[in-house]
Each structure stands twice: as C-alpha cells, then as structure tokens.
Design an enzyme around this catalytic site. Structure first.
Site, PDB file in Angstrom:
ATOM      1  N   LYS A 102     -29.734  16.360 -32.839  1.00  0.00           N
ATOM      2  CA  LYS A 102     -30.630  15.304 -33.323  1.00  0.00           C
ATOM      3  C   LYS A 102     -30.862  15.417 -34.817  1.00  0.00           C
ATOM      4  O   LYS A 102     -30.944  14.410 -35.512  1.00  0.00           O
ATOM      5  CB  LYS A 102     -31.975  15.361 -32.585  1.00  0.00           C
ATOM      6  CG  LYS A 102     -31.891  14.846 -31.158  1.00  0.00           C
ATOM      7  CD  LYS A 102     -33.269  14.708 -30.541  1.00  0.00           C
ATOM      8  CE  LYS A 102     -33.169  14.264 -29.092  1.00  0.00           C
ATOM      9  NZ  LYS A 102     -34.456  14.300 -28.400  1.00  0.00           N
ATOM     10  N   LYS A 119     -22.507  12.245 -23.296  1.00  0.00           N
ATOM     11  CA  LYS A 119     -23.429  11.855 -22.220  1.00  0.00           C
ATOM     12  C   LYS A 119     -24.024  10.478 -22.513  1.00  0.00           C
ATOM     13  O   LYS A 119     -24.172  10.097 -23.677  1.00  0.00           O
ATOM     14  CB  LYS A 119     -24.525  12.912 -22.036  1.00  0.00           C
ATOM     15  CG  LYS A 119     -25.547  12.923 -23.127  1.00  0.00           C
ATOM     16  CD  LYS A 119     -26.798  13.718 -22.779  1.00  0.00           C
ATOM     17  CE  LYS A 119     -27.745  13.533 -23.956  1.00  0.00           C
ATOM     18  NZ  LYS A 119     -28.960  14.218 -23.958  1.00  0.00           N
ATOM     19  N   LYS A 156     -30.034   6.908 -24.261  1.00  0.00           N
ATOM     20  CA  LYS A 156     -30.718   5.705 -24.746  1.00  0.00           C
ATOM     21  C   LYS A 156     -30.698   5.639 -26.265  1.00  0.00           C
ATOM     22  O   LYS A 156     -31.015   4.611 -26.852  1.00  0.00           O
ATOM     23  CB  LYS A 156     -32.147   5.615 -24.193  1.00  0.00           C
ATOM     24  CG  LYS A 156     -33.006   6.844 -24.366  1.00  0.00           C
ATOM     25  CD  LYS A 156     -34.271   6.775 -23.487  1.00  0.00           C
ATOM     26  CE  LYS A 156     -34.879   8.159 -23.342  1.00  0.00           C
ATOM     27  NZ  LYS A 156     -35.790   8.331 -22.264  1.00  0.00           N
TER      28      LYS A 156
HETATM   29  P1  TYM Z   1     -35.308  12.535 -21.720  1.00  0.00           P
HETATM   30  O1  TYM Z   1     -36.410  11.546 -21.918  1.00  0.00           O
HETATM   31  O2  TYM Z   1     -34.215  12.579 -22.714  1.00  0.00           O
HETATM   32  O3  TYM Z   1     -34.646  12.315 -20.310  1.00  0.00           O
HETATM   33  C1  TYM Z   1     -35.392  12.272 -19.081  1.00  0.00           C
HETATM   34  C2  TYM Z   1     -34.574  12.916 -17.974  1.00  0.00           C
HETATM   35  O4  TYM Z   1     -33.325  12.245 -17.818  1.00  0.00           O
HETATM   36  C3  TYM Z   1     -32.268  13.203 -17.842  1.00  0.00           C
HETATM   37  N1  TYM Z   1     -31.069  12.594 -18.449  1.00  0.00           N
HETATM   38  C4  TYM Z   1     -29.857  12.575 -17.872  1.00  0.00           C
HETATM   39  N2  TYM Z   1     -29.410  13.041 -16.686  1.00  0.00           N
HETATM   40  C5  TYM Z   1     -28.108  12.823 -16.402  1.00  0.00           C
HETATM   41  N3  TYM Z   1     -27.237  12.195 -17.220  1.00  0.00           N
HETATM   42  C6  TYM Z   1     -27.632  11.720 -18.424  1.00  0.00           C
HETATM   43  N4  TYM Z   1     -26.770  11.086 -19.216  1.00  0.00           N
HETATM   44  C7  TYM Z   1     -28.996  11.900 -18.800  1.00  0.00           C
HETATM   45  N5  TYM Z   1     -29.721  11.548 -19.889  1.00  0.00           N
HETATM   46  C8  TYM Z   1     -30.989  11.986 -19.660  1.00  0.00           C
HETATM   47  C9  TYM Z   1     -32.800  14.344 -18.690  1.00  0.00           C
HETATM   48  O5  TYM Z   1     -32.115  15.547 -18.433  1.00  0.00           O
HETATM   49  C10 TYM Z   1     -34.250  14.386 -18.275  1.00  0.00           C
HETATM   50  O6  TYM Z   1     -34.416  15.157 -17.094  1.00  0.00           O
HETATM   51  N6  TYM Z   1     -37.289  16.857 -23.249  1.00  0.00           N
HETATM   52  C11 TYM Z   1     -37.222  15.928 -22.137  1.00  0.00           C
HETATM   53  C12 TYM Z   1     -38.572  15.422 -21.704  1.00  0.00           C
HETATM   54  C13 TYM Z   1     -39.571  16.484 -21.361  1.00  0.00           C
HETATM   55  C14 TYM Z   1     -39.583  17.283 -20.204  1.00  0.00           C
HETATM   56  C15 TYM Z   1     -40.757  18.101 -20.327  1.00  0.00           C
HETATM   57  C16 TYM Z   1     -38.738  17.403 -19.099  1.00  0.00           C
HETATM   58  C17 TYM Z   1     -40.659  16.811 -22.117  1.00  0.00           C
HETATM   59  N7  TYM Z   1     -41.365  17.788 -21.477  1.00  0.00           N
HETATM   60  C18 TYM Z   1     -41.066  19.025 -19.347  1.00  0.00           C
HETATM   61  C19 TYM Z   1     -39.074  18.341 -18.130  1.00  0.00           C
HETATM   62  C20 TYM Z   1     -40.227  19.144 -18.255  1.00  0.00           C
HETATM   63  C21 TYM Z   1     -36.406  14.725 -22.577  1.00  0.00           C
HETATM   64  O7  TYM Z   1     -36.314  14.417 -23.730  1.00  0.00           O
HETATM   65  O8  TYM Z   1     -35.926  13.995 -21.531  1.00  0.00           O
END
Ligand code: TYM
Length: 328
Positions: A111, A193, A196
């Site tokens: 990022k 991957k 968004k």
């Molecule tokens: P975020 O918002 O990027 O994504 C949310 C969830 O979606 C999953 N994900 C995917 N899984 C499969 N294939 C993909 N292409 C894909 N893109 C996204 C992510 O693995 C995630 O589970 N840091 C985290 C948010 C967060 C969080 C937490 C998660 C903040 N605090 C505590 C778990 C526990 C994030 O940015 O997810």
C-alpha cells in the site's frame, strides 16, 4: 463457547473476494459461536479518505453485513469507532510491537508503494489496531481471507509477548482461513488478488454492481492457453480462478467442478449465473435496509451497545497488567 471476531473496511464497494473469503463464513459462524463483526472505519482513514464518502460507505457497510445474512439479534454487528476502547488498546499495543515487525508487513509495503508521497503513520501501525480489535474481546477464532494471514500471525505474536512480559492477559487467537475462496483473483489479472482498490475495476466483481455488468465481467474474464477445463493454478490461473469461484458459491470443490465443463465459455456463463443467484437477494436486502435509515440507525446503536459492554473488561486487564493506576 468460542468467540469469533472479524472486520471489513468500509471503503470502496464490497467485492466478490470479500464475500467468498470472509462474509459467507461469518454467516455460518454467527450460529455456531459468539460472534462480533465490525465495519472498521478507523482502519479506513489510514489512506486519505473523503469525509462524505466515509460516512456513506460506513452506513452501506453495516447494511451490507446484514444483507449478506448476519442477524443483529444473533451476533454483534457494529462500527469500530463507536467503541473507543479499540483506539485505546491499539496504543498500548503500539508500544509493545516492534518497528521492525511492522516494517515486514507485506500489506504495508504494497500500500505504501502504491500511494502518493504522503504515507500516514496510521498506515504503518494499522496491524496494531487490527490486533487490538481482536484482543479486546478474548477472541479464539478470526475468519479472514488469505491476505490477512500475516496480520493474524503478528496478532498472535503480540498476544504471546504481552502475556509473557506482563502475565496472562490476552487470549491468543487463531486465523480461520477456508480452503476454497480464500484468495479470489482478479478476472483480468489472475496473478493478483481481486481488490476493491484495484486500478481497474474490469476484473473486480462488486457485490452491489448492476447484474448485466457482472455477467459481462465474467464473459470477458481472461482464460488461459489450451482449451481443456482443469484446475491447475500454476499453469491455468484464469480458469482455476473461475473454478474456485464457482466451487465456492456452490459449496463444491474446484476439481469436481472442472469435471462438469468442457469449454471455457460454458464455465464462464455458469459461474456468472451461480454468482448472480447468490448476490441477487443480497442486493435486494441491502436496498431495503438503506431505504429505512431509522431502522438502520437502531441496528447500529444496538451493535454499539452490545460491543461496548464487552470491550471494557480486557482493556482494564491490559491497563492493570501494564501498571496504569486505576481511577479511584
Ligand atoms: P478488507 O476490508 O480488505 O477485507 C475484508 C475481508 O475480505 C477478505 N478478502 C478476500 N478474500 C478472498 N479473496 C480476496 N480477493 C479478498 N479480498 C479481501 C479479507 O481477507 C478480509 O477477511 N485488515 C482487514 C480488516 C480488519 C480485520 C480486523 C479483520 C480490521 N481489523 C480484525 C479481521 C480481524 C481488512 O482490511 O480487510
């Protein structure tokens, strides 16, 4: 009963990877565990955000979480910044995690390489806030997609180190990463991957996108040389991604799905149809929720109250273990 926590950033539009890697598992988890699911708005400001957009996307995120099938009476659905203990515990954790550990986080490297000259300190300490989200609720299990694996390992390290330095304080959580759908790839660039925040949305299927546009994206998906439909991630990344998506939405496995198709074109159409069947009702439910802002506010408040009631205990335990004086 085991406790589950997971979060999603209310930035951009939720995409198919979010659903297949995370959200659909949360829907199952809510019935089997004590579960908390969170729109992590504090994480969303680590990259520059537009205030009006953050506001709207946070409301949409909560509506989307309910629309995918999370029940606000069964689990706790809330907005991270409504529970101030997240930010407070994050600071305690920031002071126990090492600069070097945060420097090794691949998401920070990606990022920060992609963003413009201004890289916020928050983007760097992001994983400490994520660890705080989880450790704050004595969580056993964290259902996430594969891209969060490294952050979860850091969370475990932080918890173990804190416990050995200050005495048993935190439950050490485990990541729950599914076999199928944990890494949904971009339909145009199957080496990356689905995300968004991709530069081009041509290969990213958004959950709330127009249905015709979703079908077009699948029809235009990049496939591989040769014509045989087989699951081979190394040599056939495009086809294998479609097989994984179809397997995930139909609760099957990619190898069995591969046996049902002879032509790439048929596989694309079948995958688009299966995805629409799942997404269609979710789109309708979210639209209904967004049309009733008073009810949405009530549900947001319900989640905040329930999460807040749990959050104080662990923070107090951590404060006391570190030697902070309790307020008389
Ligand atoms: P975020 O918002 O990027 O994504 C949310 C969830 O979606 C999953 N994900 C995917 N899984 C499969 N294939 C993909 N292409 C894909 N893109 C996204 C992510 O693995 C995630 O589970 N840091 C985290 C948010 C967060 C969080 C937490 C998660 C903040 N605090 C505590 C778990 C526990 C994030 O940015 O997810």
């Amino acid at each position: 009963m085991t406790r589950v926590f997971s979060g999603i950033q209310p930035t951009g539009e939720f995409q198919l990877g979010n659903y297949l890697g995370a959200l659909r598992h949360w829907v199952v988890d809510q019935h089997e565990h004590d579960s908390l699911f969170c729109a992590v708005d504090l994480h969303a400001i680590t990259l520059r955000q537009d205030p009006a957009e953050l506001h709207q996307k946070t409301l949409e995120a909560i509506a989307a979480l309910i629309a995918v099938g999370l029940d606000p009476e069964t689990c706790i659905i809330f907005v991270q910044s409504h529970v101030h203990e997240h930010a407070e515990l994050a600071w305690l954790i920031e002071c126990t995690v090492a600069f070097g550990e945060l420097s090794r986080m691949t998401q920070f490297k990606d990022k920060s390489a992609r963003s413009d000259a201004h890289i916020s300190a928050g983007l760097f300490t992001y994983p400490a806030l994520m660890a705080a989200d989880i450790l704050l609720y004595d969580i056993d299990r964290v259902p996430v997609g594969d891209d969060q694996r490294q952050h979860l390992e850091l969370t475990r390290d932080v918890a173990e180190r804190f416990n050995s330095r200050y005495g048993e304080t935190f439950v050490v959580p485990a990541a729950a990463i599914a076999k199928v759908g944990a890494r949904v790839m971009d339909l145009q660039e199957p080496q990356s991957k689905m995300s968004k925040s991709s530069a081009s949305m041509a290969g990213c299927v958004q959950l709330f996108e127009d249905r015709d546009s979703i079908v077009k994206k699948f029809k235009r998906a990049v496939t591989d040389s040769g014509s045989e439909v087989s699951f081979d991630v190394e040599n056939k990344p495009g086809v294998s991604n479609l097989l994984s998506i179809l397997a995930a939405v139909t609760n099957s496995d990619p190898e069995s799905v591969a046996n049902e198709y002879d032509r790439y074109g048929d596989l694309k159409v079948a995958t688009a149809e299966a995805v629409l069947e799942v997404i269609g009702p979710i789109q309708d439910r979210r639209a209904e929720l967004l049309a009733d802002p008073a009810e949405l506010s009530r549900l947001i408040e319900l989640g905040a109250v329930k999460a807040q009631a749990l959050a104080g205990n662990v923070l107090e335990r951590a404060r006391s273990a570190m030697g902070f004086v309790a307020r008389p």
